[in-house]
Design a protein around this motif. Structure first.
Motif, PDB file in Angstrom:
ATOM      1  N   ALA A  23       0.811  -1.223   0.000  1.00  0.00           N
ATOM      2  CA  ALA A  23       0.000   0.000   0.000  1.00  0.00           C
ATOM      3  C   ALA A  23       0.841   1.268   0.000  1.00  0.00           C
ATOM      4  CB  ALA A  23      -0.928  -0.001   1.213  1.00  0.00           C
ATOM      5  N   GLY A  24       2.165   1.138   0.119  1.00  0.00           N
ATOM      6  CA  GLY A  24       3.034   2.307   0.140  1.00  0.00           C
ATOM      7  C   GLY A  24       2.968   3.081   1.442  1.00  0.00           C
ATOM      8  N   GLU A  91     -10.264   8.878   7.579  1.00  0.00           N
ATOM      9  CA  GLU A  91      -8.881   9.341   7.520  1.00  0.00           C
ATOM     10  C   GLU A  91      -8.685  10.403   8.593  1.00  0.00           C
ATOM     11  OE1 GLU A  91      -5.788  11.079   4.212  1.00  0.00           O
ATOM     12  OE2 GLU A  91      -7.539   9.942   3.553  1.00  0.00           O
ATOM     13  N   SER A  92      -7.510  10.396   9.201  1.00  0.00           N
ATOM     14  CA  SER A  92      -7.210  11.329  10.283  1.00  0.00           C
ATOM     15  C   SER A  92      -5.733  11.682  10.261  1.00  0.00           C
ATOM     16  CB  SER A  92      -7.566  10.680  11.629  1.00  0.00           C
ATOM     17  OG  SER A  92      -7.201  11.514  12.703  1.00  0.00           O
ATOM     18  N   LEU A 121      -5.343   6.030   7.913  1.00  0.00           N
ATOM     19  CA  LEU A 121      -6.574   5.616   7.258  1.00  0.00           C
ATOM     20  C   LEU A 121      -7.070   4.377   7.980  1.00  0.00           C
ATOM     21  CD1 LEU A 121      -8.187   6.193   4.397  1.00  0.00           C
ATOM     22  CD2 LEU A 121      -7.317   3.905   3.947  1.00  0.00           C
ATOM     23  N   LEU A 122      -8.323   4.389   8.388  1.00  0.00           N
ATOM     24  CA  LEU A 122      -8.911   3.287   9.129  1.00  0.00           C
ATOM     25  C   LEU A 122      -9.958   2.603   8.273  1.00  0.00           C
ATOM     26  CD1 LEU A 122      -8.003   5.595  11.199  1.00  0.00           C
ATOM     27  CD2 LEU A 122      -9.402   4.381  12.821  1.00  0.00           C
ATOM     28  N   ALA A 123      -9.905   1.277   8.200  1.00  0.00           N
ATOM     29  CA  ALA A 123     -10.860   0.500   7.419  1.00  0.00           C
ATOM     30  C   ALA A 123     -11.251  -0.753   8.183  1.00  0.00           C
ATOM     31  CB  ALA A 123     -10.253   0.127   6.063  1.00  0.00           C
ATOM     32  N   GLN A 124     -12.510  -1.109   8.102  1.00  0.00           N
ATOM     33  CA  GLN A 124     -13.038  -2.277   8.809  1.00  0.00           C
ATOM     34  C   GLN A 124     -12.498  -3.579   8.208  1.00  0.00           C
ATOM     35  OE1 GLN A 124     -17.145  -3.596   8.057  1.00  0.00           O
ATOM     36  NE2 GLN A 124     -17.548  -3.119  10.214  1.00  0.00           N
ATOM     37  N   VAL A 125     -12.239  -4.554   9.064  1.00  0.00           N
ATOM     38  CA  VAL A 125     -11.859  -5.904   8.646  1.00  0.00           C
ATOM     39  C   VAL A 125     -13.053  -6.788   8.937  1.00  0.00           C
ATOM     40  CG1 VAL A 125     -10.303  -7.850   9.054  1.00  0.00           C
ATOM     41  CG2 VAL A 125      -9.446  -5.514   9.253  1.00  0.00           C
ATOM     42  N   PRO A 144      -3.394  13.613   1.922  1.00  0.00           N
ATOM     43  CA  PRO A 144      -4.381  12.549   2.140  1.00  0.00           C
ATOM     44  C   PRO A 144      -3.993  11.284   1.374  1.00  0.00           C
ATOM     45  CG  PRO A 144      -5.433  14.566   1.360  1.00  0.00           C
ATOM     46  CD  PRO A 144      -3.955  14.777   1.277  1.00  0.00           C
ATOM     47  N   PHE A 145      -4.576  10.177   1.771  1.00  0.00           N
ATOM     48  CA  PHE A 145      -4.356   8.923   1.043  1.00  0.00           C
ATOM     49  C   PHE A 145      -5.017   9.032  -0.328  1.00  0.00           C
ATOM     50  CE2 PHE A 145      -3.417   7.490   5.238  1.00  0.00           C
ATOM     51  CZ  PHE A 145      -2.607   6.381   5.084  1.00  0.00           C
ATOM     52  N   SER A 146      -4.453   8.346  -1.306  1.00  0.00           N
ATOM     53  CA  SER A 146      -5.068   8.338  -2.625  1.00  0.00           C
ATOM     54  C   SER A 146      -6.246   7.366  -2.611  1.00  0.00           C
ATOM     55  CB  SER A 146      -4.043   7.917  -3.689  1.00  0.00           C
ATOM     56  OG  SER A 146      -3.708   6.554  -3.528  1.00  0.00           O
ATOM     57  N   ARG A 147      -7.126   7.479  -3.588  1.00  0.00           N
ATOM     58  CA  ARG A 147      -8.300   6.603  -3.654  1.00  0.00           C
ATOM     59  C   ARG A 147      -7.903   5.154  -3.871  1.00  0.00           C
ATOM     60  NH1 ARG A 147     -13.287   7.850  -3.183  1.00  0.00           N
ATOM     61  NH2 ARG A 147     -13.911   6.444  -4.825  1.00  0.00           N
ATOM     62  N   GLN A 148      -6.731   4.909  -4.368  1.00  0.00           N
ATOM     63  CA  GLN A 148      -6.252   3.566  -4.634  1.00  0.00           C
ATOM     64  C   GLN A 148      -6.107   2.806  -3.343  1.00  0.00           C
ATOM     65  OE1 GLN A 148      -2.154   4.326  -5.734  1.00  0.00           O
ATOM     66  NE2 GLN A 148      -2.173   2.503  -6.968  1.00  0.00           N
TER      67      GLN A 148
END
Length: 148
Positions: A23-24, A91-92, A121-125, A144-148
């Motif tokens: 994810a870089g 995102e924070s 960036l927080l995402a649910q697992v 900010p993080f990219s949409r990718q």
């Protein structure tokens, strides 16, 4: 010989480091919500270059982040709780903002000041049946993080 739990933790750490690299990001960490025990636990996947920052946070907190466990109730109302419950992607730029009272706020604010500009960036697992936790991607800088 390591026990199964230690082998699993090492495997998760390597997996999370691999995800961060793809994810870089500097790190990809997993916050597991165990509703049976009512505890949150942290699995760390941080790149080698960021170990000094992690060691500094552990020094400020006075505990080891690997395997850190806190009552889920402490995270109620935080962004990490919102992501776990609602599946939102958030995102924070602040640990203190997304962890709220899950960990001591003064410690998190102190660490935010020490590390400078970072994005999270927080995402649910989840599986098809239930949510297990939240992935926290971290990178340096204010972009900010990219949409990718």
């Amino acid at each position: 010989m390591q026990g199964f739990g230690e082998n699993l933790d090492e495997f998760l750490g390597q997996l999370l480091r691999g995800v961060a690299k793809i994810a870089g990001c500097n790190s990809c960490n997993l916050i597991v919500f165990n509703e049976t025990t009512g505890k949150l636990s942290v699995r760390v996947g941080i790149s080698q270059m960021n170990y000094p920052e992690m060691r500094e946070l552990e020094r400020v907190m006075g505990e080891n982040l690997r395997g850190l466990s806190v009552p889920m109730e402490q995270a109620r109302g935080s962004l990490v709780d919102q992501v776990f419950r609602d599946g939102a992607v958030v995102e924070s730029s602040s640990l203190a903002e997304f962890l709220a009272d899950a960990l001591p706020r003064d410690v998190l604010e102190q660490f935010d000041g020490m590390i400078g500009e970072h994005r999270f960036l927080l995402a649910q697992v989840r599986s098809t049946r239930r949510a297990y936790g939240v992935l926290v991607f971290e990178k340096s800088g204010e972009d900010p993080f990219s949409r990718q």
